[in-house]
Design a protein around this motif. Structure first.
Motif, mmCIF file in Angstrom:
data_model
loop_
_atom_site.group_PDB
_atom_site.id
_atom_site.type_symbol
_atom_site.label_atom_id
_atom_site.label_comp_id
_atom_site.label_asym_id
_atom_site.label_seq_id
_atom_site.Cartn_x
_atom_site.Cartn_y
_atom_site.Cartn_z
ATOM 1 N N SER A 220 -14.544 45.877 58.074
ATOM 2 C CA SER A 220 -13.324 46.755 58.743
ATOM 3 C C SER A 220 -11.863 46.562 58.323
ATOM 4 O O SER A 220 -11.077 47.123 58.092
ATOM 5 C CB SER A 220 -13.568 47.001 60.372
ATOM 6 O OG SER A 220 -13.004 45.786 60.792
ATOM 7 N N HIS A 221 -11.747 45.152 57.898
ATOM 8 C CA HIS A 221 -10.445 44.551 57.324
ATOM 9 C C HIS A 221 -10.492 45.021 55.913
ATOM 10 O O HIS A 221 -9.126 44.811 55.440
ATOM 11 C CB HIS A 221 -10.431 43.124 57.382
ATOM 12 C CG HIS A 221 -10.287 42.512 58.965
ATOM 13 N ND1 HIS A 221 -10.504 41.452 59.314
ATOM 14 C CD2 HIS A 221 -10.226 43.602 60.072
ATOM 15 C CE1 HIS A 221 -10.262 41.234 60.643
ATOM 16 N NE2 HIS A 221 -10.264 42.462 61.120
ATOM 17 N N LEU A 222 -11.349 45.352 55.303
ATOM 18 C CA LEU A 222 -11.286 45.653 53.799
ATOM 19 C C LEU A 222 -11.057 47.104 53.617
ATOM 20 O O LEU A 222 -10.747 47.533 52.691
ATOM 21 C CB LEU A 222 -12.593 45.246 53.119
ATOM 22 C CG LEU A 222 -12.994 43.873 52.780
ATOM 23 C CD1 LEU A 222 -14.226 43.765 52.203
ATOM 24 C CD2 LEU A 222 -12.084 43.102 51.920
ATOM 25 N N ILE A 223 -11.117 47.902 54.652
ATOM 26 C CA ILE A 223 -11.085 49.262 54.506
ATOM 27 C C ILE A 223 -9.769 49.600 53.907
ATOM 28 O O ILE A 223 -9.401 50.646 53.138
ATOM 29 C CB ILE A 223 -11.355 50.252 55.839
ATOM 30 C CG1 ILE A 223 -12.988 50.028 56.229
ATOM 31 C CG2 ILE A 223 -10.897 51.561 55.835
ATOM 32 C CD1 ILE A 223 -13.350 50.664 57.509
ATOM 33 N N PRO A 224 -8.557 49.119 54.596
ATOM 34 C CA PRO A 224 -7.218 49.681 54.013
ATOM 35 C C PRO A 224 -6.984 49.142 52.681
ATOM 36 O O PRO A 224 -6.132 49.830 51.991
ATOM 37 C CB PRO A 224 -6.362 48.620 54.882
ATOM 38 C CG PRO A 224 -7.038 48.451 56.121
ATOM 39 C CD PRO A 224 -8.545 48.317 55.658
ATOM 40 N N LEU A 225 -7.935 48.284 52.058
ATOM 41 C CA LEU A 225 -7.637 48.028 50.390
ATOM 42 C C LEU A 225 -8.201 49.243 49.732
ATOM 43 O O LEU A 225 -7.802 48.940 48.550
ATOM 44 C CB LEU A 225 -8.476 46.810 50.123
ATOM 45 C CG LEU A 225 -7.803 45.442 50.780
ATOM 46 C CD1 LEU A 225 -8.674 44.093 50.450
ATOM 47 C CD2 LEU A 225 -6.333 45.062 50.445
ATOM 48 N N ILE A 226 -8.822 50.160 50.509
ATOM 49 C CA ILE A 226 -9.205 51.129 49.389
ATOM 50 C C ILE A 226 -8.045 51.989 49.028
ATOM 51 O O ILE A 226 -8.145 52.614 47.894
ATOM 52 C CB ILE A 226 -10.366 52.092 50.240
ATOM 53 C CG1 ILE A 226 -11.718 51.354 50.533
ATOM 54 C CG2 ILE A 226 -10.492 53.501 49.542
ATOM 55 C CD1 ILE A 226 -12.442 51.824 51.424
ATOM 56 N N GLY A 227 -7.315 52.238 49.658
ATOM 57 C CA GLY A 227 -5.886 52.961 49.313
ATOM 58 C C GLY A 227 -4.998 52.377 48.198
ATOM 59 O O GLY A 227 -4.304 52.980 47.665
ATOM 60 N N VAL A 228 -5.099 51.024 47.946
ATOM 61 C CA VAL A 228 -4.428 50.278 47.068
ATOM 62 C C VAL A 228 -4.428 50.624 45.549
ATOM 63 O O VAL A 228 -3.348 51.398 44.770
ATOM 64 C CB VAL A 228 -4.661 48.635 47.004
ATOM 65 C CG1 VAL A 228 -3.923 48.091 45.973
ATOM 66 C CG2 VAL A 228 -4.225 48.105 48.318
ATOM 67 N N PRO A 229 -5.869 51.121 45.214
ATOM 68 C CA PRO A 229 -5.691 51.900 43.784
ATOM 69 C C PRO A 229 -5.169 53.081 43.535
ATOM 70 O O PRO A 229 -4.604 53.344 42.628
ATOM 71 C CB PRO A 229 -7.219 51.787 43.323
ATOM 72 C CG PRO A 229 -7.797 50.775 44.296
ATOM 73 C CD PRO A 229 -7.076 50.756 45.396
ATOM 74 N N LEU A 230 -5.259 53.808 45.016
ATOM 75 C CA LEU A 230 -4.981 55.093 44.957
ATOM 76 C C LEU A 230 -3.266 55.043 44.885
ATOM 77 O O LEU A 230 -2.570 55.964 44.144
ATOM 78 C CB LEU A 230 -5.164 55.985 46.361
ATOM 79 C CG LEU A 230 -4.706 57.131 46.696
ATOM 80 C CD1 LEU A 230 -5.404 58.175 45.755
ATOM 81 C CD2 LEU A 230 -5.148 57.683 48.321
#
Length: 103
Positions: free
Chosen positions: A45-55
């Protein structure tokens, strides 16, 4: 208070001070399968916000290459990533509290 509750809640609450480090350490140090399950869920769950970085990075490059004055795509991607991070952070805190108060 039971130590397994504290360690499980600490895995989730670590989103405030060491989001990736604490769940990994707890996962590899403990032998209890319940604590391991919570540590793994907290880490993912701590990794979920990292999905937005490439975006955000892609939107930045797209807006820099276009001729628009206001980078709408970048701002939208940044706001969306920030909102996702806030929601995930609040969710982790709520789950940590639920684990601590559960009988």
């Amino acid at each position: 208070m039971e130590s397994n509750k504290v360690l499980s809640a600490l895995s989730y609450m670590s989103v405030l001070f060491a989001p990736f480090l604490v769940p990994i350490i707890i996962y590899f140090v403990t032998v209890d399968t319940g604590i391991k399950k919570h540590a793994k869920r907290a880490f993912l769950s701590h990794l979920i916000p990292l999905i937005g970085v490439p975006l955000v990075i892609g939107a930045l490059f797209f807006d820099l290459s276009s001729e628009t004055e206001i980078p709408f795509l970048f701002l939208g991607a940044a706001v969306l990533t920030g909102l996702i991070s806030l929601i995930v952070g609040i969710w982790n805190i709520v789950i940590g509290i639920k684990i601590l108060v559960k009988q």
